[in-house]
Design a protein around this motif. Sequence first.
Motif, PDB file in Angstrom:
ATOM      1  N   UNK A 163       0.854  -1.182   0.000  1.00 21.07           N
ATOM      2  CA  UNK A 163       0.000   0.000   0.000  1.00 21.07           C
ATOM      3  C   UNK A 163       0.887   1.227   0.000  1.00 21.07           C
ATOM      4  N   UNK A 164       0.378   2.306  -0.597  1.00 25.10           N
ATOM      5  CA  UNK A 164       1.128   3.547  -0.631  1.00 25.10           C
ATOM      6  C   UNK A 164       0.219   4.691  -0.201  1.00 25.10           C
ATOM      7  N   UNK A 165       0.772   5.573   0.622  1.00 26.19           N
ATOM      8  CA  UNK A 165       0.093   6.807   1.006  1.00 26.19           C
ATOM      9  C   UNK A 165       0.872   7.927   0.335  1.00 26.19           C
ATOM     10  N   UNK A 166       0.205   8.673  -0.538  1.00 29.09           N
ATOM     11  CA  UNK A 166       0.849   9.741  -1.297  1.00 29.09           C
ATOM     12  C   UNK A 166       0.325  11.085  -0.825  1.00 29.09           C
ATOM     13  N   UNK A 167       1.225  12.029  -0.635  1.00 31.25           N
ATOM     14  CA  UNK A 167       0.848  13.402  -0.313  1.00 31.25           C
ATOM     15  C   UNK A 167       1.029  14.243  -1.565  1.00 31.25           C
ATOM     16  N   UNK A 168      -0.089  14.585  -2.207  1.00 30.49           N
ATOM     17  CA  UNK A 168      -0.028  15.406  -3.416  1.00 30.49           C
ATOM     18  C   UNK A 168       0.568  16.769  -3.118  1.00 30.49           C
ATOM     19  N   UNK A 169       1.321  17.273  -4.061  1.00 27.16           N
ATOM     20  CA  UNK A 169       1.890  18.602  -3.943  1.00 27.16           C
ATOM     21  C   UNK A 169       3.157  18.680  -3.114  1.00 27.16           C
ATOM     22  N   UNK A 170       3.634  17.559  -2.607  1.00 25.27           N
ATOM     23  CA  UNK A 170       4.882  17.536  -1.843  1.00 25.27           C
ATOM     24  C   UNK A 170       5.977  16.960  -2.740  1.00 25.27           C
ATOM     25  N   UNK A 171       7.160  17.516  -2.653  1.00 24.60           N
ATOM     26  CA  UNK A 171       8.253  17.098  -3.531  1.00 24.60           C
ATOM     27  C   UNK A 171       9.503  16.744  -2.737  1.00 24.60           C
ATOM     28  N   UNK A 172       9.306  15.988  -1.664  1.00 28.19           N
ATOM     29  CA  UNK A 172      10.447  15.537  -0.865  1.00 28.19           C
ATOM     30  C   UNK A 172      10.119  14.169  -0.294  1.00 28.19           C
ATOM     31  N   UNK A 173      11.133  13.463   0.085  1.00 33.15           N
ATOM     32  CA  UNK A 173      10.958  12.150   0.680  1.00 33.15           C
ATOM     33  C   UNK A 173      10.798  12.325   2.191  1.00 33.15           C
ATOM     34  N   UNK A 174       9.948  11.545   2.797  1.00 28.57           N
ATOM     35  CA  UNK A 174       9.789  11.593   4.246  1.00 28.57           C
ATOM     36  C   UNK A 174       8.766  12.624   4.677  1.00 28.57           C
ATOM     37  N   UNK A 175       7.484  12.340   4.508  1.00 24.02           N
ATOM     38  CA  UNK A 175       6.454  13.318   4.843  1.00 24.02           C
ATOM     39  C   UNK A 175       5.712  12.997   6.140  1.00 24.02           C
ATOM     40  N   UNK A 176       5.850  11.777   6.659  1.00 22.58           N
ATOM     41  CA  UNK A 176       5.159  11.423   7.900  1.00 22.58           C
ATOM     42  C   UNK A 176       5.684  12.266   9.048  1.00 22.58           C
ATOM     43  N   UNK A 177       4.806  12.949   9.725  1.00 21.43           N
ATOM     44  CA  UNK A 177       5.064  13.854  10.843  1.00 21.43           C
ATOM     45  C   UNK A 177       5.841  15.111  10.446  1.00 21.43           C
ATOM     46  N   UNK A 178       6.470  15.120   9.292  1.00 15.11           N
ATOM     47  CA  UNK A 178       7.279  16.267   8.873  1.00 15.11           C
ATOM     48  C   UNK A 178       6.472  17.281   8.066  1.00 15.11           C
ATOM     49  N   UNK A 179       5.414  16.828   7.394  1.00 18.11           N
ATOM     50  CA  UNK A 179       4.659  17.718   6.515  1.00 18.11           C
ATOM     51  C   UNK A 179       3.466  18.359   7.221  1.00 18.11           C
ATOM     52  N   UNK A 180       3.145  17.891   8.416  1.00 14.81           N
ATOM     53  CA  UNK A 180       2.010  18.453   9.132  1.00 14.81           C
ATOM     54  C   UNK A 180       0.677  18.171   8.464  1.00 14.81           C
ATOM     55  N   UNK A 181       0.543  16.990   7.846  1.00 17.96           N
ATOM     56  CA  UNK A 181      -0.673  16.633   7.144  1.00 17.96           C
ATOM     57  C   UNK A 181      -1.436  15.580   7.945  1.00 17.96           C
ATOM     58  N   UNK A 182      -2.616  15.925   8.424  1.00 21.95           N
ATOM     59  CA  UNK A 182      -3.393  15.027   9.280  1.00 21.95           C
ATOM     60  C   UNK A 182      -3.775  13.737   8.571  1.00 21.95           C
TER      61      UNK A 182
END
Length: 75
Positions: A29-48
């Motif tokens: 399974x993959x969780x994708x954060x649209x509009x982000x262009x970096x690796x490592x978004x869990x807890x770092x991107x502030x996306x609930x």
Amino acid sequence: MGFDGGLGDVQAGGDLLVGQALAALTGSRMITLNGAFRHGVYLAAGNACVDTKVAGYLADGVLPGEDVTCGRPAV
């Protein structure tokens, strides 16, 4: 590796190589954060959306039933 034998990944929408490789793995399974262009978004991107999905997996070891795409909040 997931507790149920599956693999999971959280990635930025602009990070395509990891997603392409993971898509070939059965049971992944993959969780994708649209509009982000970096690796490592869990807890770092502030996306609930991302943080809740990953925290749920870490708590109970069950991957989401399907791939998840999370949107970036409007700024």
